[in-house]
Design a protein around this motif. Structure first.
Motif, PDB file in Angstrom:
ATOM      1  N   ARG A   1       0.877  -1.176   0.000  1.00 12.05           N
ATOM      2  CA  ARG A   1       0.000   0.000   0.000  1.00 12.05           C
ATOM      3  C   ARG A   1       0.901   1.207   0.000  1.00 12.05           C
ATOM      4  N   ALA A   2       0.671   2.131  -0.930  1.00  7.32           N
ATOM      5  CA  ALA A   2       1.635   3.227  -1.031  1.00  7.32           C
ATOM      6  C   ALA A   2       0.962   4.590  -1.068  1.00  7.32           C
ATOM      7  N   PHE A   3       1.730   5.584  -0.649  1.00  6.03           N
ATOM      8  CA  PHE A   3       1.295   6.976  -0.799  1.00  6.03           C
ATOM      9  C   PHE A   3       2.464   7.816  -1.289  1.00  6.03           C
ATOM     10  N   ASP A   4       2.164   8.688  -2.241  1.00  5.43           N
ATOM     11  CA  ASP A   4       3.159   9.667  -2.701  1.00  5.43           C
ATOM     12  C   ASP A   4       2.401  10.957  -3.009  1.00  5.43           C
ATOM     13  N   PRO A   5       2.888  12.103  -2.525  1.00  8.41           N
ATOM     14  CA  PRO A   5       2.143  13.354  -2.749  1.00  8.41           C
ATOM     15  C   PRO A   5       1.945  13.690  -4.230  1.00  8.41           C
ATOM     16  N   MET A   6       2.754  13.129  -5.102  1.00  6.58           N
ATOM     17  CA  MET A   6       2.661  13.468  -6.528  1.00  6.58           C
ATOM     18  C   MET A   6       2.067  12.349  -7.386  1.00  6.58           C
ATOM     19  N   VAL A   7       1.703  11.237  -6.782  1.00  8.21           N
ATOM     20  CA  VAL A   7       1.213  10.122  -7.607  1.00  8.21           C
ATOM     21  C   VAL A   7      -0.212   9.763  -7.191  1.00  8.21           C
ATOM     22  N   ARG A   8      -1.109   9.880  -8.169  1.00  6.53           N
ATOM     23  CA  ARG A   8      -2.510   9.569  -7.894  1.00  6.53           C
ATOM     24  C   ARG A   8      -3.001   8.409  -8.765  1.00  6.53           C
ATOM     25  N   HIS A   9      -2.272   8.135  -9.838  1.00  7.76           N
ATOM     26  CA  HIS A   9      -2.750   7.109 -10.771  1.00  7.76           C
ATOM     27  C   HIS A   9      -2.384   5.709 -10.284  1.00  7.76           C
ATOM     28  N   GLU A  10      -2.944   4.742 -10.962  1.00 11.32           N
ATOM     29  CA  GLU A  10      -2.722   3.347 -10.542  1.00 11.32           C
ATOM     30  C   GLU A  10      -1.332   2.860 -10.916  1.00 11.32           C
ATOM     31  N   ILE A  11      -0.799   1.995 -10.093  1.00 13.52           N
ATOM     32  CA  ILE A  11       0.474   1.340 -10.421  1.00 13.52           C
ATOM     33  C   ILE A  11       0.237  -0.149 -10.234  1.00 13.52           C
ATOM     34  N   GLU A  12       0.628  -0.913 -11.213  1.00 15.51           N
ATOM     35  CA  GLU A  12       0.311  -2.343 -11.193  1.00 15.51           C
ATOM     36  C   GLU A  12       0.810  -3.027  -9.913  1.00 15.51           C
ATOM     37  N   GLY A  13      -0.105  -3.719  -9.269  1.00 14.24           N
ATOM     38  CA  GLY A  13       0.269  -4.495  -8.087  1.00 14.24           C
ATOM     39  C   GLY A  13       0.429  -3.680  -6.818  1.00 14.24           C
ATOM     40  N   VAL A  14       0.119  -2.375  -6.891  1.00 13.44           N
ATOM     41  CA  VAL A  14       0.270  -1.519  -5.714  1.00 13.44           C
ATOM     42  C   VAL A  14      -1.070  -0.839  -5.448  1.00 13.44           C
ATOM     43  N   GLU A  15      -1.467  -0.802  -4.188  1.00 13.64           N
ATOM     44  CA  GLU A  15      -2.679  -0.039  -3.867  1.00 13.64           C
ATOM     45  C   GLU A  15      -2.233   1.392  -3.562  1.00 13.64           C
ATOM     46  N   VAL A  16      -2.492   2.307  -4.490  1.00 12.37           N
ATOM     47  CA  VAL A  16      -2.068   3.697  -4.285  1.00 12.37           C
ATOM     48  C   VAL A  16      -3.147   4.416  -3.470  1.00 12.37           C
ATOM     49  N   CYS A  17      -2.775   4.917  -2.285  1.00 13.83           N
ATOM     50  CA  CYS A  17      -3.748   5.515  -1.363  1.00 13.83           C
ATOM     51  C   CYS A  17      -3.773   7.035  -1.474  1.00 13.83           C
ATOM     52  N   GLY A  18      -4.880   7.609  -0.998  1.00 14.67           N
ATOM     53  CA  GLY A  18      -5.087   9.062  -1.106  1.00 14.67           C
ATOM     54  C   GLY A  18      -4.333   9.857  -0.055  1.00 14.67           C
ATOM     55  N   ASP A  19      -3.935   9.212   1.054  1.00  9.65           N
ATOM     56  CA  ASP A  19      -3.101   9.925   2.020  1.00  9.65           C
ATOM     57  C   ASP A  19      -2.161   8.966   2.745  1.00  9.65           C
ATOM     58  N   ALA A  20      -1.227   9.556   3.474  1.00 10.11           N
ATOM     59  CA  ALA A  20      -0.149   8.780   4.095  1.00 10.11           C
ATOM     60  C   ALA A  20      -0.686   7.815   5.159  1.00 10.11           C
ATOM     61  N   TYR A  21      -1.758   8.224   5.868  1.00  7.61           N
ATOM     62  CA  TYR A  21      -2.292   7.370   6.939  1.00  7.61           C
ATOM     63  C   TYR A  21      -3.006   6.153   6.366  1.00  7.61           C
ATOM     64  N   ALA A  22      -3.759   6.389   5.279  1.00  3.37           N
ATOM     65  CA  ALA A  22      -4.491   5.273   4.653  1.00  3.37           C
ATOM     66  C   ALA A  22      -3.506   4.191   4.200  1.00  3.37           C
ATOM     67  N   ALA A  23      -2.309   4.616   3.742  1.00  4.47           N
ATOM     68  CA  ALA A  23      -1.311   3.630   3.302  1.00  4.47           C
ATOM     69  C   ALA A  23      -0.848   2.764   4.465  1.00  4.47           C
ATOM     70  N   CYS A  24      -0.916   3.308   5.695  1.00  7.86           N
ATOM     71  CA  CYS A  24      -0.398   2.579   6.872  1.00  7.86           C
ATOM     72  C   CYS A  24      -1.407   1.607   7.481  1.00  7.86           C
ATOM     73  N   GLN A  25      -2.638   1.666   7.023  1.00  9.92           N
ATOM     74  CA  GLN A  25      -3.702   0.831   7.596  1.00  9.92           C
ATOM     75  C   GLN A  25      -3.300  -0.645   7.629  1.00  9.92           C
TER      76      GLN A  25
END
Ligand code: UGA
Length: 424
Positions: free
Chosen positions: A344-368
């Motif tokens: 699960r990942a978060f990056d302030p500049m990346v909103r689009h999908e990346i294969e095999g990665v759940e891209v989250c809307g904020d840093a906390y959601a990535a830590c769930q």
């Protein structure tokens, strides 16, 4: 002096070059082959993130000094100077693929005005200036090498305050004409022959990549010695012969330049019968760094990561860019996934999908529910997050900080197990 300039190619280097030359007062026409991109640029819309660039493009358009056209041939008929800023992707065998440059050279040859200067800004193998000269098939124009040293994220600053300007030319007159374009910039000027200018670019990138691999190797050693790599780098950096820059250890170097240029230089050396073993080893050390960080993550969670959720902060190849090309973060993620982890990942500049990665809307959601949080890009924003909130949502309080970005004391106080790079 105000010159009529054409810039062929509106990627990172081309668009930045066009924008800052217009800013310096020149009349600039930029060309690209993608109709949609040309139209958007004409409206002042920049397709990638670079601090201040959109504003400078708009300033050029509003001042009537910056235009965008379709196709190289349309940009050159009035141009005294033509900058080639074209991609040189890596070919199958590691060498640089020159097909874009060759096609454009053949295309613009018949349209150039007499005495025009064609300037190669793309990173091209030694000998390309001469090759372009042949392809243009014109005795009355000059071809010059003028490599670019801008960094993504600080591109405009680097162009307006360069450490040096390098011009490689067979004739002094053409070199001086190119130098006059930059007369407002205060910077040392190195005028040399084309092969030396082309070599300066590769040697500079390869040397910087060497510094990064060197400090990454020292960081590994520091862990074994019980030393702190940050103090070691500081102690080294005060020596003016070494300097402080490019001694930050991390998950390895990436981006569109270092990996590609290092491989291309190894290949170019091979072609002339030299085994550049130092540089080969720099590249291998970099590959091993991705693996070493992955193993560090495994050790942090106490063994196998198969089936575990891993939170990743940072996807871009470095901070202050939206560029994912050859990102160390993506290389580490690949290793994690191949070992069965769920990312699960978060990056302030990346909103689009990346294969095999759940891209989250904020840093906390990535830590769930994550078993470990891994910092892979040095975004400053990550320092100031609410780590009590992070602790609440994670399955266990474990951090691997592959950029030495966070504050270990604060994290340990909150009950986190913290592991950085090359420090105790
Ligand atoms: C690099 C060069 O720095 C520019 O001078 C050059 O013009 C450009 O390539 C190019 O050839 O076009 P850039 O690719 O934007 O610029 O990125 P850098 O800032 O050099 O960083 C490259 C990689 O090294 C990144 O992944 C970065 O995180 C890593 N790095 C850099 C470290 O891990 N530690 C450091 O101390 C410095």
């Amino acid at each position: 002096m105000t010159a009529q300039v054409a810039v062929i190619g509106t990627g990172y280097v081309g668009l930045t070059t066009g924008a800052y030359l217009a800013h310096l007062g020149h009349r600039v026409v930029c060309a690209d082959v993608l109709a949609e991109k040309v139209e958007a640029l004409g409206r002042g819309e920049v397709p990638f993130f670079e601090t201040g660039l959109e504003e400078m493009v708009r300033e050029g358009i509003d001042g009537n000094r910056l235009n965008f056209v379709m196709g190289a041939a349309a940009a050159v008929p009035d141009a005294e100077f033509v900058f080639l800023c074209l991609p040189t992707p890596q070919a199958q065998d590691g060498s640089a693929d020159l097909s874009y440059i060759e096609a454009v050279a053949a295309d613009i040859g018949p349209h150039l005005i007499p005495d025009a200067v064609v300037i190669n800004k793309s990173t091209v193998p030694v000998g390309t200036t001469t090759r372009v000269e042949r392809l243009l098939a014109r005795d009355d124009v000059h071809v010059v090498s003028n490599p670019e040293f801008l960094r993504e994220g600080t591109a405009l600053h680097d162009c307006l305050h360069p450490d040096r300007i390098v011009i490689g030319s067979d004739t002094h007159e053409a070199a001086m004409r190119v130098a006059s374009l930059f007369e407002h910039l205060e910077s040392p000027l190195i005028v040399t022959n084309p092969a030396s200018a082309e070599a300066i670019k590769y040697a500079s990138n390869a040397f910087l990549a060497t510094k990064v691999s060197f400090i990454n190797a020292v960081a590994q050693l520091c862990e074994l010695f019980g030393a702190d790599v940050r103090d070691v780098a500081l102690g080294m950096g005060y020596d003016k012969r070494i300097g402080f820059e490019f001694l930050r250890p991390g998950p390895g170097f990436g981006g569109s330049c270092f990996p590609k240029d290092a491989r291309a230089l190894v290949r170019m050396a091979e072609d002339v019968g030299y085994d550049f073993d130092v540089l080969r080893s720099v590249i291998e050390t970099n590959q091993r760094q991705f693996q070493w960080v992955t193993e560090k993550i495994e050790r942090a969670v106490g063994g196998s990561i198969d089936g575990q959720t891993i939170a990743v902060w940072g996807l871009t190849f470095k901070a202050r860019t939206d560029d994912l090309r050859e990102s160390p973060s993506l290389h580490v993620i690949e290793h994690l996934r191949s070992r069965g982890a769920k990312v699960r990942a978060f990056d302030p500049m990346v909103r689009h999908e990346i294969e095999g990665v759940e891209v989250c809307g904020d840093a906390y959601a990535a830590c769930q529910d994550a078993a470990v949080l891994v910092v892979l890009t040095e975004w400053d924003d990550f320092r100031w997050l609410d780590f009590d909130k992070v602790a609440d949502v994670m399955a266990s309080r474990v951090v691997v900080d592959a950029r030495n970005l966070l504050d270990p004391t604060g994290l340990r106080r909150r009950g986190f197990q913290y592991d950085g790079i090359g420090r105790i």
